[in-house]
Design an enzyme around this catalytic site. Structure first.
Site, PDB file in Angstrom:
ATOM      1  CB  SER A 159      41.689  35.581  42.104  1.00 36.36           C
ATOM      2  OG  SER A 159      42.485  36.727  42.374  1.00 36.36           O
ATOM      3  CD  GLU A 160      39.799  40.673  44.185  1.00 41.14           C
ATOM      4  OE1 GLU A 160      40.075  41.531  45.047  1.00 41.14           O
ATOM      5  OE2 GLU A 160      39.660  39.463  44.458  1.00 41.14           O
ATOM      6  CG  ASN A 161      43.699  38.330  39.335  1.00 38.74           C
ATOM      7  OD1 ASN A 161      43.070  37.656  40.149  1.00 38.74           O
ATOM      8  ND2 ASN A 161      44.875  37.940  38.873  1.00 38.74           N
TER       9      ASN A 161
END
Length: 218
Positions: free
Chosen positions: A52-54
């Site tokens: 997940s890009e976070n």
């Protein structure tokens, strides 16, 4: 030719269909909407690393209500679990993975996909108050492959698979495969290449609901 009534796949079935095609060992980013459900359909014994890009590596299936960890979320702020061996990384390192070409596959939702692989998935008009394209643009450009999962038509029956997108574009010529509630379609040099149809769906019926020519494999 199957003359029975077409069976439209549910959102869960669409996500499960995508999950079944992901090879062992791939690192995969899941976009907002139906794509986030894909992680729910990969067996625990099968190694697929969801990113997940976070800043999460090793995203697991969605938690039961009683097991929610309020600080553990994905980029769309939905609650997630962490698989054994999973980890957290800095946001900048996460985007270095994406922009550096280290993501094997990105699965995104979409409003439209064109027969040349163009994707529109962030706004439905030029004056829509969406703040920005966001991580989808980085993912579409940086991932090794881009699959899109979406309903085959809008609620009023307008095709989402088209000759050219009418909505603002997220990425150019990036989509390689499309999963809908009616079919699985590859984006090939000749255009939309039909690979699979849902139960009861016929080629002619599907073509009527597709805004560009469908091609059959040789």
């Amino acid at each position: 030719m199957n003359a029975s009534a077409p069976v439209l796949l549910t959102r869960k079935q669409m996500a499960a269909r995508v999950a079944s095609d992901i090879p062992e060992g791939w690192c995969v980013n899941l976009g907002i909407g139906i794509p986030t459900m894909v992680a729910d359909h990969v067996p625990e014994e099968r190694e697929v690393i969801f990113q997940s890009e976070n800043g999460v590596l090793g995203v697991g299936p969605a938690p039961a209500k009683a097991d929610i960890e309020p600080w553990l979320i994905n980029a769309s702020k939905a609650y997630i679990t962490l698989r054994t061996g999973g980890s957290y990384v800095h946001h900048a390192d996460s985007f270095s993975l994406i922009r550096g070409g280290h993501i094997d596959l990105c699965v995104l939702g979409g409003y439209e996909v064109a027969e040349n692989g163009d994707l529109a998935n962030w706004a439905t008009s030029d004056n829509e108050m969406a703040p920005a394209v966001g991580g989808a643009m980085d993912l579409a450009a940086g991932a090794k492959r881009l699959w899109v999962v979406l309903e085959h038509t809008t609620k009023d029956g307008r095709p989402k698979l088209v000759r050219s997108c009418s909505y603002p574009l997220t990425a150019l010529r990036a989509v390689t495969r499309i999963y809908t509630n009616l079919a699985v379609i590859d984006v090939a040099p000749q255009g939309f290449l039909l690979q699979e149809m849902a139960p009861g769906v016929t080629f002619d019926w599907l073509q009527e609901r597709t805004g560009a020519k469908l091609h059959l494999p040789d």
